[in-house]
Enzyme design. Structure first.
Site, PDB file in Angstrom:
ATOM      1  CG  ASN A   1     -44.382  -2.790 -35.656  1.00 43.92           C
ATOM      2  OD1 ASN A   1     -44.681  -3.891 -36.099  1.00 43.92           O
ATOM      3  ND2 ASN A   1     -44.320  -1.719 -36.421  1.00 43.92           N
TER       4      ASN A   1
ATOM      5  N   GLY B   1     -39.766  -4.421 -34.248  1.00 51.14           N
ATOM      6  CA  GLY B   1     -39.551  -3.260 -35.116  1.00 51.14           C
ATOM      7  C   GLY B   1     -40.134  -1.965 -34.571  1.00 51.14           C
TER       8      GLY B   1
ATOM      9  CB  THR C   1     -39.188   3.246 -34.619  1.00 57.81           C
ATOM     10  OG1 THR C   1     -40.452   3.623 -35.173  1.00 57.81           O
ATOM     11  CG2 THR C   1     -38.558   2.186 -35.503  1.00 57.81           C
TER      12      THR C   1
ATOM     13  CG  HIS D   1     -47.835   3.248 -32.432  1.00 55.51           C
ATOM     14  ND1 HIS D   1     -46.717   3.315 -31.630  1.00 55.51           N
ATOM     15  CD2 HIS D   1     -47.415   2.790 -33.632  1.00 55.51           C
ATOM     16  CE1 HIS D   1     -45.666   2.910 -32.316  1.00 55.51           C
ATOM     17  NE2 HIS D   1     -46.060   2.574 -33.543  1.00 55.51           N
TER      18      HIS D   1
ATOM     19  CG  HIS E   1     -48.559   0.589 -37.566  1.00 51.52           C
ATOM     20  ND1 HIS E   1     -47.801   1.500 -38.263  1.00 51.52           N
ATOM     21  CD2 HIS E   1     -47.826   0.282 -36.459  1.00 51.52           C
ATOM     22  CE1 HIS E   1     -46.665   1.733 -37.618  1.00 51.52           C
ATOM     23  NE2 HIS E   1     -46.655   1.002 -36.522  1.00 51.52           N
TER      24      HIS E   1
HETATM   25  P1  AMP Z   1     -43.369   1.699 -35.013  1.00 51.35           P
HETATM   26  O1  AMP Z   1     -42.235   1.315 -35.904  1.00 51.35           O
HETATM   27  O2  AMP Z   1     -44.434   0.682 -34.892  1.00 51.35           O
HETATM   28  O3  AMP Z   1     -42.891   2.234 -33.682  1.00 51.35           O
HETATM   29  O4  AMP Z   1     -44.104   2.872 -35.790  1.00 51.35           O
HETATM   30  C1  AMP Z   1     -43.841   4.219 -35.612  1.00 51.35           C
HETATM   31  C2  AMP Z   1     -44.548   4.912 -36.751  1.00 51.35           C
HETATM   32  O5  AMP Z   1     -44.721   6.270 -36.406  1.00 51.35           O
HETATM   33  C3  AMP Z   1     -43.784   4.877 -38.075  1.00 51.35           C
HETATM   34  O6  AMP Z   1     -44.586   4.281 -39.081  1.00 51.35           O
HETATM   35  C4  AMP Z   1     -43.484   6.355 -38.349  1.00 51.35           C
HETATM   36  O7  AMP Z   1     -43.556   6.671 -39.719  1.00 51.35           O
HETATM   37  C5  AMP Z   1     -44.575   7.052 -37.547  1.00 51.35           C
HETATM   38  N1  AMP Z   1     -44.272   8.390 -37.110  1.00 51.35           N
HETATM   39  C6  AMP Z   1     -43.127   8.832 -36.535  1.00 51.35           C
HETATM   40  N2  AMP Z   1     -43.232  10.131 -36.217  1.00 51.35           N
HETATM   41  C7  AMP Z   1     -44.481  10.525 -36.582  1.00 51.35           C
HETATM   42  C8  AMP Z   1     -45.189  11.762 -36.531  1.00 51.35           C
HETATM   43  N3  AMP Z   1     -44.646  12.866 -36.032  1.00 51.35           N
HETATM   44  N4  AMP Z   1     -46.458  11.789 -37.031  1.00 51.35           N
HETATM   45  C9  AMP Z   1     -47.014  10.670 -37.568  1.00 51.35           C
HETATM   46  N5  AMP Z   1     -46.401   9.483 -37.635  1.00 51.35           N
HETATM   47  C10 AMP Z   1     -45.141   9.417 -37.161  1.00 51.35           C
END
Ligand code: AMP
Ligand code: ZN
Length: 116
Positions: A87, A93, A95, A100, A102
């Protein structure tokens, strides 16, 4: 980056269910899984998003893909299949503003995506 959760995970300062790490990347379970297998692969280095990656990151980006493939194998979803997602930015999307990848699998992942 002190305030970045993924930098803190990479530094061992925040907890995570880590599956794999090496000099370049760290991989861990997503805290809010959207599929039976939902893993994240992040560089140790703070890169805000794919938009901030450059030619100097070519090997790192390739490594992230190969680590993802390895983890898919290890977690038993290589044969059934999986989706890799990066993302990027607001419409993407994103956040967490630390690059990273997925890895989603263990069930059929919906596609095409629905409108929000
Ligand atoms: P994105 O929306 O692509 O930025 O994905 C961020 C992802 O990080 C989301 O799927 C969250 O559930 C995950 N996330 C947020 N904080 C943590 C954390 N402390 N450990 C593992 N995953 C996390
Ligand atoms: Zn970071």
């Amino acid at each position: 980056m002190d305030s970045c959760i993924f930098c803190n995970i990479a530094a061992g300062l925040s907890p995570a269910r880590i599956l794999y790490q090496d000099a370049q990347v760290i991989a861990f379970h997503d805290i809010r899984p959207l599929a039976p297998v939902h893993l994240l692969v992040a560089p140790r280095q703070h890169i805000e998003s794919l938009n901030q990656a450059g030619p100097q990151d070519e090997a790192l980006l390739g490594h992230m893909l190969l680590v993802a493939r390895q983890l898919a194998q290890q977690e038993g979803i290589a044969q059934s299949g999986y989706r890799l997602v990066i993302n990027t930015g607001s419409d993407g999307g994103q956040t967490i503003f630390h690059l990273h990848l997925h890895i989603l699998g263990g069930k059929r992942i919906a596609y095409p995506l629905r409108d929000l």
